[in-house]
Design a protein around this motif. Structure first.
Motif, short mmCIF file in Angstrom:
data_model
loop_
_atom_site.label_atom_id
_atom_site.label_comp_id
_atom_site.label_asym_id
_atom_site.label_seq_id
_atom_site.Cartn_x
_atom_site.Cartn_y
_atom_site.Cartn_z
N SER A 90 -27.51 67.53 -103.55
CA SER A 90 -27.40 66.77 -104.70
C SER A 90 -27.82 67.29 -105.98
O SER A 90 -27.45 67.05 -106.88
CB SER A 90 -28.11 65.29 -104.40
N SER A 91 -28.93 68.28 -105.62
CA SER A 91 -29.33 69.25 -106.93
C SER A 91 -29.74 70.42 -106.45
O SER A 91 -29.66 70.94 -105.36
CB SER A 91 -30.76 68.65 -107.16
N PHE A 92 -29.67 71.41 -107.59
CA PHE A 92 -29.54 72.89 -107.03
C PHE A 92 -30.62 73.40 -107.97
O PHE A 92 -31.06 73.01 -108.95
CB PHE A 92 -28.27 73.65 -107.60
N PRO A 93 -31.32 74.45 -107.57
CA PRO A 93 -32.52 75.20 -108.18
C PRO A 93 -31.79 75.71 -109.40
O PRO A 93 -30.68 76.05 -109.54
CB PRO A 93 -32.78 76.22 -107.37
N ALA A 128 -50.88 79.92 -107.96
CA ALA A 128 -49.76 79.95 -107.50
C ALA A 128 -48.62 79.15 -108.12
O ALA A 128 -49.18 78.20 -108.84
CB ALA A 128 -49.77 79.46 -106.16
N PRO A 129 -47.29 79.48 -107.94
CA PRO A 129 -46.44 78.71 -108.78
C PRO A 129 -46.52 77.34 -108.20
O PRO A 129 -46.75 76.98 -107.04
CB PRO A 129 -45.16 79.37 -108.46
N PRO A 130 -45.99 75.95 -108.81
CA PRO A 130 -45.98 74.97 -108.20
C PRO A 130 -45.05 74.72 -107.05
O PRO A 130 -44.11 75.59 -107.11
CB PRO A 130 -45.42 74.01 -109.39
N LEU A 131 -45.24 73.89 -106.35
CA LEU A 131 -44.68 73.75 -105.10
C LEU A 131 -43.23 73.21 -105.48
O LEU A 131 -42.84 72.63 -106.35
CB LEU A 131 -45.38 72.56 -104.01
N TYR A 132 -42.18 73.37 -104.47
CA TYR A 132 -40.81 73.15 -104.57
C TYR A 132 -40.93 71.58 -104.27
O TYR A 132 -41.37 70.87 -103.54
CB TYR A 132 -40.01 73.79 -103.36
N SER A 133 -40.00 70.95 -105.05
CA SER A 133 -39.82 69.41 -105.04
C SER A 133 -38.41 69.23 -105.10
O SER A 133 -37.81 69.98 -105.81
CB SER A 133 -40.65 68.78 -106.37
N GLN A 134 -38.12 68.18 -104.26
CA GLN A 134 -36.59 67.83 -104.18
C GLN A 134 -36.03 67.21 -105.44
O GLN A 134 -34.83 67.67 -106.08
CB GLN A 134 -36.38 66.85 -103.36
N ASP A 135 -36.75 66.67 -106.47
CA ASP A 135 -36.34 65.98 -107.61
C ASP A 135 -37.17 66.87 -108.99
O ASP A 135 -38.42 66.81 -108.67
CB ASP A 135 -36.71 64.61 -107.55
N ALA A 136 -36.63 67.25 -109.75
CA ALA A 136 -37.31 67.93 -111.04
C ALA A 136 -38.21 67.11 -111.48
O ALA A 136 -39.22 67.36 -112.24
CB ALA A 136 -36.28 68.69 -111.82
N SER A 137 -37.91 65.75 -111.69
CA SER A 137 -38.99 64.80 -112.46
C SER A 137 -39.92 64.66 -111.71
O SER A 137 -41.15 64.14 -112.24
CB SER A 137 -38.07 63.48 -112.71
N GLU A 138 -40.15 64.82 -110.35
CA GLU A 138 -41.34 64.59 -109.48
C GLU A 138 -42.13 65.72 -109.74
O GLU A 138 -42.06 66.92 -109.40
CB GLU A 138 -40.85 64.26 -108.12
N ALA A 139 -43.68 65.40 -110.14
CA ALA A 139 -44.71 66.48 -110.35
C ALA A 139 -45.28 66.94 -109.09
O ALA A 139 -45.79 65.94 -108.35
CB ALA A 139 -45.66 65.87 -111.29
N PRO A 140 -45.12 68.11 -108.85
CA PRO A 140 -45.79 68.32 -107.27
C PRO A 140 -47.39 68.28 -107.41
O PRO A 140 -47.92 68.41 -108.48
CB PRO A 140 -45.44 69.85 -107.04
#
Length: 165
Positions: A90-93, A128-140
């Motif tokens: 549904s979303s792409f990096p 380290a870089p932030p963790l991957y999240s499925q939704d970009a609006s969600e803050a890891p």
């Protein structure tokens, strides 16, 4: 399948078997010879053995080449459906260009840096870089703990307490 193809298939099966039988017959005739003078019978027996071995090799290589050829040129390409499995997202990096534009320049100092002494040399470590999240609006969750792990004897006591309970 037509008769001609069936006959060629039968020949491919019979040739190695016939070659083996001829080799065995020639070896039997050679073993019957008590006097090894090079008479016509001895020469023909050895010739029979060699001819049988050649028939066996010819039949085996003929079968191998035929099976390779039939696998390379399999018919029915039009009726054969190729199944391709894909992953629907549904979303792409972000693209490479977008990710490079969002990074600071290499000359700029990183915001969070920790100096660690490794073998007598100070080494600067960034977070380290932030963790991957499925939704970009969600803050890891970026909480980081520099806490030392517990000692082995403490973990052992806790595990023994859990076993006793």
């Amino acid at each position: 399948m037509n008769v001609r193809k069936q006959l060629w298939s039968l020949a491919r099966m019979v040739v190695p078997g016939a070659g083996f039988a001829i080799t065995c017959i020639g070896a039997y005739v050679v073993s019957l010879q008590t006097d090894h003078r090079y008479t016509l019978r001895v020469v023909s027996a050895y010739g029979t053995v060699v001819f049988g071995i050649l028939l066996v090799l010819t039949g085996v290589f003929w079968n191998i080449c035929h099976s390779m050829k039939s696998k390379m040129y399999q018919s029915g390409g039009r009726e054969q459906h190729l199944q391709i499995y894909t992953v629907d997202r549904s979303s792409f990096p972000p693209s490479y260009e977008e990710s490079q534009a969002s990074q600071p320049s290499p000359d700029a100092a990183p915001e969070f840096e920790v100096a660690v002494v490794v073998d007598g040399a100070h080494v600067a470590l960034g977070l380290a870089p932030p963790l991957y999240s499925q939704d970009a609006s969600e803050a890891p969750d970026c909480t980081w703990s520099w806490e030392q792990p517990p000692r082995y004897c403490q973990v052992e006591r806790v595990q023994q307490g859990n076993v006793d309970a």
